[in-house]
Scaffold this motif. Structure first.
Motif, PDB file in Angstrom:
ATOM      1  N   UNK A 175       0.809  -1.227   0.000  1.00  0.00           N
ATOM      2  CA  UNK A 175       0.000   0.000   0.000  1.00  0.00           C
ATOM      3  C   UNK A 175       0.843   1.278   0.000  1.00  0.00           C
ATOM      4  N   UNK A 176       2.131   1.172  -0.283  1.00  0.00           N
ATOM      5  CA  UNK A 176       2.946   2.378  -0.349  1.00  0.00           C
ATOM      6  C   UNK A 176       4.399   2.114  -0.063  1.00  0.00           C
ATOM      7  N   UNK A 177       5.122   3.185   0.163  1.00  0.00           N
ATOM      8  CA  UNK A 177       6.552   3.139   0.467  1.00  0.00           C
ATOM      9  C   UNK A 177       6.816   3.865   1.779  1.00  0.00           C
ATOM     10  N   UNK A 178       7.909   3.517   2.425  1.00  0.00           N
ATOM     11  CA  UNK A 178       8.255   4.164   3.688  1.00  0.00           C
ATOM     12  C   UNK A 178       8.537   5.651   3.495  1.00  0.00           C
ATOM     13  N   UNK A 179       8.877   6.052   2.267  1.00  0.00           N
ATOM     14  CA  UNK A 179       9.131   7.463   1.998  1.00  0.00           C
ATOM     15  C   UNK A 179       7.844   8.289   1.933  1.00  0.00           C
ATOM     16  N   UNK A 180       6.686   7.608   1.849  1.00  0.00           N
ATOM     17  CA  UNK A 180       5.412   8.314   1.890  1.00  0.00           C
ATOM     18  C   UNK A 180       5.261   8.971   3.260  1.00  0.00           C
ATOM     19  N   UNK A 181       4.620  10.138   3.308  1.00  0.00           N
ATOM     20  CA  UNK A 181       4.347  10.692   4.629  1.00  0.00           C
ATOM     21  C   UNK A 181       3.221   9.891   5.288  1.00  0.00           C
ATOM     22  N   UNK A 182       3.096  10.034   6.592  1.00  0.00           N
ATOM     23  CA  UNK A 182       2.135   9.225   7.352  1.00  0.00           C
ATOM     24  C   UNK A 182       0.719   9.336   6.792  1.00  0.00           C
ATOM     25  N   UNK A 183       0.331  10.546   6.415  1.00  0.00           N
ATOM     26  CA  UNK A 183      -1.026  10.802   5.932  1.00  0.00           C
ATOM     27  C   UNK A 183      -1.328   9.965   4.685  1.00  0.00           C
ATOM     28  N   UNK A 184      -0.370   9.872   3.770  1.00  0.00           N
ATOM     29  CA  UNK A 184      -0.593   9.109   2.537  1.00  0.00           C
ATOM     30  C   UNK A 184      -0.733   7.614   2.826  1.00  0.00           C
ATOM     31  N   UNK A 185       0.075   7.097   3.740  1.00  0.00           N
ATOM     32  CA  UNK A 185      -0.021   5.682   4.105  1.00  0.00           C
ATOM     33  C   UNK A 185      -1.379   5.412   4.759  1.00  0.00           C
ATOM     34  N   UNK A 186      -1.795   6.301   5.650  1.00  0.00           N
ATOM     35  CA  UNK A 186      -3.078   6.146   6.344  1.00  0.00           C
ATOM     36  C   UNK A 186      -4.239   6.194   5.355  1.00  0.00           C
ATOM     37  N   UNK A 187      -4.181   7.093   4.384  1.00  0.00           N
ATOM     38  CA  UNK A 187      -5.250   7.191   3.375  1.00  0.00           C
ATOM     39  C   UNK A 187      -5.319   5.934   2.517  1.00  0.00           C
ATOM     40  N   UNK A 188      -4.159   5.409   2.117  1.00  0.00           N
ATOM     41  CA  UNK A 188      -4.139   4.176   1.324  1.00  0.00           C
ATOM     42  C   UNK A 188      -4.662   2.995   2.126  1.00  0.00           C
ATOM     43  N   UNK A 189      -4.227   2.889   3.374  1.00  0.00           N
ATOM     44  CA  UNK A 189      -4.688   1.831   4.279  1.00  0.00           C
ATOM     45  C   UNK A 189      -6.211   1.877   4.394  1.00  0.00           C
ATOM     46  N   UNK A 190      -6.738   3.053   4.678  1.00  0.00           N
ATOM     47  CA  UNK A 190      -8.176   3.212   4.897  1.00  0.00           C
ATOM     48  C   UNK A 190      -8.979   2.861   3.650  1.00  0.00           C
ATOM     49  N   UNK A 191      -8.485   3.279   2.483  1.00  0.00           N
ATOM     50  CA  UNK A 191      -9.186   3.003   1.224  1.00  0.00           C
ATOM     51  C   UNK A 191      -9.284   1.507   0.966  1.00  0.00           C
ATOM     52  N   UNK A 192      -8.188   0.789   1.163  1.00  0.00           N
ATOM     53  CA  UNK A 192      -8.199  -0.650   0.921  1.00  0.00           C
ATOM     54  C   UNK A 192      -9.038  -1.375   1.970  1.00  0.00           C
ATOM     55  N   UNK A 193      -8.880  -0.970   3.220  1.00  0.00           N
ATOM     56  CA  UNK A 193      -9.662  -1.576   4.303  1.00  0.00           C
ATOM     57  C   UNK A 193     -11.163  -1.437   4.010  1.00  0.00           C
ATOM     58  N   UNK A 194     -11.577  -0.249   3.580  1.00  0.00           N
ATOM     59  CA  UNK A 194     -13.003  -0.002   3.313  1.00  0.00           C
ATOM     60  C   UNK A 194     -13.532  -0.886   2.189  1.00  0.00           C
ATOM     61  N   UNK A 195     -12.721  -1.069   1.136  1.00  0.00           N
ATOM     62  CA  UNK A 195     -13.140  -1.903   0.003  1.00  0.00           C
ATOM     63  C   UNK A 195     -13.323  -3.359   0.449  1.00  0.00           C
ATOM     64  N   UNK A 196     -12.380  -3.870   1.241  1.00  0.00           N
ATOM     65  CA  UNK A 196     -12.478  -5.253   1.718  1.00  0.00           C
ATOM     66  C   UNK A 196     -13.653  -5.397   2.695  1.00  0.00           C
ATOM     67  N   UNK A 197     -13.878  -4.373   3.517  1.00  0.00           N
ATOM     68  CA  UNK A 197     -14.998  -4.412   4.468  1.00  0.00           C
ATOM     69  C   UNK A 197     -16.330  -4.508   3.732  1.00  0.00           C
ATOM     70  N   UNK A 198     -16.451  -3.761   2.639  1.00  0.00           N
ATOM     71  CA  UNK A 198     -17.700  -3.771   1.856  1.00  0.00           C
ATOM     72  C   UNK A 198     -17.904  -5.099   1.134  1.00  0.00           C
ATOM     73  N   UNK A 199     -16.818  -5.849   0.945  1.00  0.00           N
ATOM     74  CA  UNK A 199     -16.903  -7.140   0.246  1.00  0.00           C
ATOM     75  C   UNK A 199     -17.249  -8.289   1.198  1.00  0.00           C
ATOM     76  N   UNK A 200     -17.582  -7.962   2.441  1.00  0.00           N
ATOM     77  CA  UNK A 200     -17.888  -9.003   3.427  1.00  0.00           C
ATOM     78  C   UNK A 200     -18.994  -9.924   2.902  1.00  0.00           C
TER      79      UNK A 200
END
Length: 226
Positions: A175-200
């Protein structure tokens, strides 16, 4: 099991394996525990309460992460006619028809993703034993079998990632690289988590997410509470 190195063990001491951290804490801790000099990938691991032996519980798809994956991918497009030019214009690395399929039969696999038009799948499908084990076979569920090759290529170049539950109920996605700032990693995490949650799946009873963790390429896994 390979013995862990001294630096890894020191990094692991920063993480309490019995604690589930908030997403913000987990991202900060992951960066603090990094001990290598290269730009590591960031991986999200989900353990789900699903039984992939049942077709309705085989969670699979693809999405473009809000901030991309940080990984450049070589795209091979198998198409004929107008779609060939569309693919080239969209930035595909390799474009062709049966001649590329013949090259694959001989062992050429110098790409990360294949996009194919439906009319080419009859020939490409014969390479299941070569492409299948490497996860390279195009699939309509991930948008890689399509007549709209332009959009498919552009999405992959923007940072599209595929997610797929394995036989043990796990999904692992970059979901990203360590060079990403925290906000970008959190946004990517949340987007993927939400998609998988909706696929329950409707068949799942009780808790759906059994375990959620973040890790860098070389670092320890960090449990996340969502």
């Amino acid at each position: 099991m390979a013995k862990k190195g001294r630096k890894y063990l020191e990094a692991a001491k920063l993480v309490d394996a019995t604690t589930s951290y908030s997403l913000e804490e987990a991202v900060a801790l992951m960066k603090k525990a990094s001990y290598v000099k290269f730009d590591e990938s960031v991986e999200l691991s989900l353990r789900l309460n699903v039984d992939p032996r049942h077709a309705d519980q085989q969670i699979r798809g693809a999405m473009v992460l809000p901030n991309g994956s940080g990984r450049s991918q070589k795209v091979c497009v198998i198409a004929q006619g107008p779609q060939e030019q569309e693919a080239k214009d969209a930035g595909a690395d390799f474009v062709g028809g049966k001649e590329l399929i013949e090259d694959m039969k001989k062992g050429w696999l110098d790409f990360d993703v294949i996009v194919a038009t439906p009319n080419m799948m009859g020939e490409l499908g014969k390479l299941g034993k070569i492409l299948g084990p490497k996860g390279l076979m195009p699939n309509p569920k991930t948008g890689t079998v399509t007549m709209d090759v332009k959009k498919a290529v552009e999405d992959i170049k923007k940072g599209k990632v595929e997610y797929r539950v394995d036989k043990d109920g796990n999904i692992n996605v970059l979901i990203g690289k360590m060079s990403f700032d925290d906000k970008k990693i959190i946004e990517n995490f949340t987007a993927l988590y939400d998609v998988v949650a909706k696929a329950r799946p409707a068949a799942v009873k009780g808790q759906y997410f059994l375990n959620i963790s973040l890790s860098s390429t070389m670092g320890p896994g960090i449990k996340v509470a969502v």
